[in-house]
Design an enzyme around this catalytic site. Sequence first.
Site, PDB file in Angstrom:
ATOM      1  N   LYS A 192      -6.749 -77.032  22.580  1.00 14.27           N
ATOM      2  CA  LYS A 192      -6.019 -77.961  21.634  1.00 14.27           C
ATOM      3  C   LYS A 192      -4.462 -77.830  22.160  1.00 14.27           C
ATOM      4  O   LYS A 192      -4.063 -76.597  21.830  1.00 14.27           O
ATOM      5  CB  LYS A 192      -6.025 -77.428  20.366  1.00 14.27           C
ATOM      6  CG  LYS A 192      -5.340 -78.386  19.253  1.00 14.27           C
ATOM      7  CD  LYS A 192      -4.815 -77.776  17.994  1.00 14.27           C
ATOM      8  CE  LYS A 192      -3.617 -77.246  17.947  1.00 14.27           C
ATOM      9  NZ  LYS A 192      -2.546 -77.938  18.216  1.00 14.27           N
ATOM     10  N   GLY A 245       1.193 -68.683  21.028  1.00 10.17           N
ATOM     11  CA  GLY A 245       1.964 -69.014  19.964  1.00 10.17           C
ATOM     12  C   GLY A 245       2.696 -67.960  19.305  1.00 10.17           C
ATOM     13  O   GLY A 245       2.873 -66.827  19.531  1.00 10.17           O
ATOM     14  N   GLY A 250      -0.706 -66.158  15.104  1.00 11.68           N
ATOM     15  CA  GLY A 250      -1.680 -65.326  15.812  1.00 11.68           C
ATOM     16  C   GLY A 250      -2.434 -64.360  14.498  1.00 11.68           C
ATOM     17  O   GLY A 250      -3.639 -64.417  14.696  1.00 11.68           O
ATOM     18  N   GLU A 267      -1.344 -64.155  22.908  1.00 15.86           N
ATOM     19  CA  GLU A 267      -0.074 -64.004  23.614  1.00 15.86           C
ATOM     20  C   GLU A 267       0.821 -64.612  22.721  1.00 15.86           C
ATOM     21  O   GLU A 267       1.032 -65.665  22.412  1.00 15.86           O
ATOM     22  CB  GLU A 267      -0.252 -65.155  24.911  1.00 15.86           C
ATOM     23  CG  GLU A 267      -0.970 -64.665  25.845  1.00 15.86           C
ATOM     24  CD  GLU A 267      -0.704 -63.562  26.861  1.00 15.86           C
ATOM     25  OE1 GLU A 267       0.434 -63.101  26.772  1.00 15.86           O
ATOM     26  OE2 GLU A 267      -1.352 -63.192  27.904  1.00 15.86           O
ATOM     27  N   CYS A 301       8.799 -67.403  25.771  1.00 14.11           N
ATOM     28  CA  CYS A 301       8.420 -66.269  24.945  1.00 14.11           C
ATOM     29  C   CYS A 301       9.146 -64.859  25.558  1.00 14.11           C
ATOM     30  O   CYS A 301       9.277 -64.019  24.697  1.00 14.11           O
ATOM     31  CB  CYS A 301       6.853 -66.087  25.098  1.00 14.11           C
ATOM     32  SG  CYS A 301       6.166 -66.079  26.887  1.00 14.11           S
ATOM     33  N   GLU A 402      12.788 -64.004  16.372  1.00 14.66           N
ATOM     34  CA  GLU A 402      12.595 -64.798  17.686  1.00 14.66           C
ATOM     35  C   GLU A 402      13.289 -66.287  17.424  1.00 14.66           C
ATOM     36  O   GLU A 402      12.752 -66.967  16.472  1.00 14.66           O
ATOM     37  CB  GLU A 402      11.223 -65.001  17.931  1.00 14.66           C
ATOM     38  CG  GLU A 402      11.031 -65.761  19.309  1.00 14.66           C
ATOM     39  CD  GLU A 402       9.759 -65.741  19.843  1.00 14.66           C
ATOM     40  OE1 GLU A 402       8.919 -66.374  18.843  1.00 14.66           O
ATOM     41  OE2 GLU A 402       9.303 -65.917  21.105  1.00 14.66           O
TER      42      GLU A 402
HETATM   43  P1  NAP Z   1       2.958 -72.055  17.082  1.00 14.70           P
HETATM   44  O1  NAP Z   1       3.387 -72.702  15.860  1.00 14.70           O
HETATM   45  O2  NAP Z   1       1.899 -70.724  17.003  1.00 14.70           O
HETATM   46  O3  NAP Z   1       1.822 -73.010  17.771  1.00 14.70           O
HETATM   47  C1  NAP Z   1       0.974 -72.616  18.719  1.00 14.70           C
HETATM   48  C2  NAP Z   1      -0.130 -73.459  18.646  1.00 14.70           C
HETATM   49  O4  NAP Z   1      -1.006 -72.934  17.715  1.00 14.70           O
HETATM   50  C3  NAP Z   1      -0.035 -75.118  18.627  1.00 14.70           C
HETATM   51  O5  NAP Z   1      -1.024 -75.662  19.355  1.00 14.70           O
HETATM   52  C4  NAP Z   1      -0.139 -75.091  17.274  1.00 14.70           C
HETATM   53  O6  NAP Z   1      -0.503 -76.128  16.581  1.00 14.70           O
HETATM   54  C5  NAP Z   1      -1.393 -74.186  16.821  1.00 14.70           C
HETATM   55  N1  NAP Z   1      -1.513 -73.780  15.203  1.00 14.70           N
HETATM   56  C6  NAP Z   1      -0.455 -73.606  14.516  1.00 14.70           C
HETATM   57  N2  NAP Z   1      -1.246 -73.406  13.239  1.00 14.70           N
HETATM   58  C7  NAP Z   1      -2.387 -73.079  13.351  1.00 14.70           C
HETATM   59  C8  NAP Z   1      -3.289 -72.546  12.662  1.00 14.70           C
HETATM   60  N3  NAP Z   1      -3.298 -72.417  11.451  1.00 14.70           N
HETATM   61  N4  NAP Z   1      -4.632 -72.415  13.223  1.00 14.70           N
HETATM   62  C9  NAP Z   1      -4.703 -72.445  14.637  1.00 14.70           C
HETATM   63  N5  NAP Z   1      -3.726 -73.170  15.659  1.00 14.70           N
HETATM   64  C10 NAP Z   1      -2.526 -73.415  14.846  1.00 14.70           C
HETATM   65  O7  NAP Z   1       3.709 -71.607  18.170  1.00 14.70           O
HETATM   66  P2  NAP Z   1       4.848 -72.674  18.753  1.00 14.70           P
HETATM   67  O8  NAP Z   1       6.043 -72.702  17.839  1.00 14.70           O
HETATM   68  O9  NAP Z   1       4.160 -74.188  19.221  1.00 14.70           O
HETATM   69  O10 NAP Z   1       5.306 -72.162  19.986  1.00 14.70           O
HETATM   70  C11 NAP Z   1       6.313 -71.201  20.299  1.00 14.70           C
HETATM   71  C12 NAP Z   1       5.717 -69.598  20.218  1.00 14.70           C
HETATM   72  O11 NAP Z   1       5.016 -69.385  21.275  1.00 14.70           O
HETATM   73  C13 NAP Z   1       6.782 -68.617  20.262  1.00 14.70           C
HETATM   74  O12 NAP Z   1       6.639 -67.507  19.391  1.00 14.70           O
HETATM   75  C14 NAP Z   1       6.546 -67.938  21.517  1.00 14.70           C
HETATM   76  O13 NAP Z   1       7.088 -66.629  21.923  1.00 14.70           O
HETATM   77  C15 NAP Z   1       5.154 -68.112  21.913  1.00 14.70           C
HETATM   78  N6  NAP Z   1       4.801 -68.219  23.213  1.00 14.70           N
HETATM   79  C16 NAP Z   1       4.066 -67.087  23.719  1.00 14.70           C
HETATM   80  C17 NAP Z   1       3.773 -67.100  25.100  1.00 14.70           C
HETATM   81  C18 NAP Z   1       3.144 -65.645  25.700  1.00 14.70           C
HETATM   82  O14 NAP Z   1       2.420 -66.020  26.890  1.00 14.70           O
HETATM   83  N7  NAP Z   1       3.140 -64.686  25.104  1.00 14.70           N
HETATM   84  C19 NAP Z   1       4.084 -67.917  25.857  1.00 14.70           C
HETATM   85  C20 NAP Z   1       4.592 -69.131  25.282  1.00 14.70           C
HETATM   86  C21 NAP Z   1       4.891 -69.284  23.864  1.00 14.70           C
HETATM   87  P3  NAP Z   1       0.501 -77.475  16.194  1.00 14.70           P
HETATM   88  O15 NAP Z   1       1.141 -77.847  17.620  1.00 14.70           O
HETATM   89  O16 NAP Z   1       0.046 -78.603  15.626  1.00 14.70           O
HETATM   90  O17 NAP Z   1       1.651 -76.788  15.279  1.00 14.70           O
END
Ligand code: NAP
Length: 499
Positions: A192, A245, A250, A267, A301, A402
């Site tokens: 997804k 994410g 998480g 991650e 991230c 963050e």
């Molecule tokens: P996010 O809001 O957590 O979203 C990540 C993914 O999870 C998206 O596909 C999102 O869908 C989905 N999601 C949201 N709510 C969910 C739920 N209840 N159940 C299952 N899936 C769900 O994060 P983001 O704002 O897109 O990305 C930024 C974050 O990612 C930051 O915290 C960043 O540090 C982290 N990140 C970490 C790494 C690493 O390798 N450690 C790499 C890149 C980014 P939607 O798009 O529809 O919301």
Amino acid sequence: MATKQLELHPQVVKFLSSAPKKMLINGEFVSAKSGKTFDTLNPATSEVIVKVCEADKEDIDLAVKAARAAFEGEWKKVTPYKRQQLLMKVADLIEKNAEEFAQLETLDNGKPINESRAVDVPATVEHFRYYAGWATKIHGETLPVSAGNFFTYTLREPIGVVGQIIPWNFPLLMAAWKIAAAIACGNCVVLKPAEQTPLTALRLGELIMEAGFPKGVINICPGFGETAGAALSSHMDVDKVAFTGEYITGRKIIQASAGNLKRVSLELGGKSPNIVFTDGDMEGALRGCIGSVFFNQGQVCCAGTRLFVESKIYDEFINKLSDKVKKIKVGPGLSEESQMGPLVSDEQLKRVTGYLDIGKKEGAKAICGGDRAKDSDLSKGYFVEPTVFANVNNKMRIAQEEIFGPVVSAIPFKDINDAVFQGNETTYGLAAGVWTNDLKKAHAVAKALKAGTVWVNCYNCFDPCTPFGGYKQSGYGREGGIHALELYTQTKSVWINLD
Ligand code: NAP
Ligand code: MG
């Protein structure tokens, strides 16, 4: 004056001309069962690029069924060598269509085209090739048991159906990080993508089918987190979920996984310290600091968003830094002159500008930036100024939370112990940077920092062979290298009685 922008590549035009974009389930591009679609926007203009079919629970169910059928059927017969060839073929096809992918990524995500061309697309190709290589090298072992006359060995087997949920900051590369390792290990996947950036994953889906993958092995279902993401992570027939994410999401993933105790790897985010000692190369540290924070509009991230500078050089360093940061050219990603594009979405713009206000209220001083971009040509997009906050202490919210935007908080430190103490004073532990020419100091600090990656006299270096992941609340599990094979395989012991 408006900057000159690229004319879209004919293949991008062609890809966008068939709408709404359909999801990949069981080898076919199909509409959502509900018939629903959502818009994906161009962050540089806030205009709709194209409509995309919206996966919900029913579609996720179908995708999981298809993945299960493939896993128990056709895919089992595919040899490791053939898996390798399929992954290699995907890499070749992406490479062949590199400019199309770079433009599509920039259009959907906003990042500067030069970054999509130099980083996202080639790193994706490299990643597929790296894991293609692993497909033929995953094996068990024979064991010298003392329990009796047995021949005992292990089999290294795939986990099964894997749900993969990725963010919007590196849409294509994150898809590669997830898919390549899982497939090399023999799993089937349902991916997804993030709702903000589904396009390159869908184009990748087309190439996956062109490469000759059997139907159902890789399914790609764009949709929203609360619906499609939740359905995938709670699905009783998904054996593992791999998530990248935010840490808050998480936690939800872990809760959702409880139903069938599926395996989880996470991650998550970071608030990485980047530590500059007086004895380092100041020019190198300045360049490294800029790369660490402003690359990808700070939506990284592992961004080095807490800049710790030894007190003696603090003023000099941040003044030089702000002189350089003021020169960063902010503009539309499709202009080759732009060094920083827009943030990915209006939501992200609100989050980042919200933190700019919080920082000012907390008493930090924006020595450059601190607002939305002022250029009227950029007013429709989600542009913010690259920002350096001085006068920050490590307890402030802008130093602990963050922001995920082009904002760095500069904090002074006294000595090596203070640097390590403050560096570790965070709930996160994804990455860190150290700038020093003192070898002993470099090793000591690298060892003392609680982070999954430490870069010394460099930052944001990546290679498919290196493990990447978090300490503390930055998650668990390691992607990259041999370590990702742990995420996607399980071990079986087999005992043969020879008496
Ligand atoms: P996010 O809001 O957590 O979203 C990540 C993914 O999870 C998206 O596909 C999102 O869908 C989905 N999601 C949201 N709510 C969910 C739920 N209840 N159940 C299952 N899936 C769900 O994060 P983001 O704002 O897109 O990305 C930024 C974050 O990612 C930051 O915290 C960043 O540090 C982290 N990140 C970490 C790494 C690493 O390798 N450690 C790499 C890149 C980014 P939607 O798009 O529809 O919301
Ligand atoms: Mg978009």
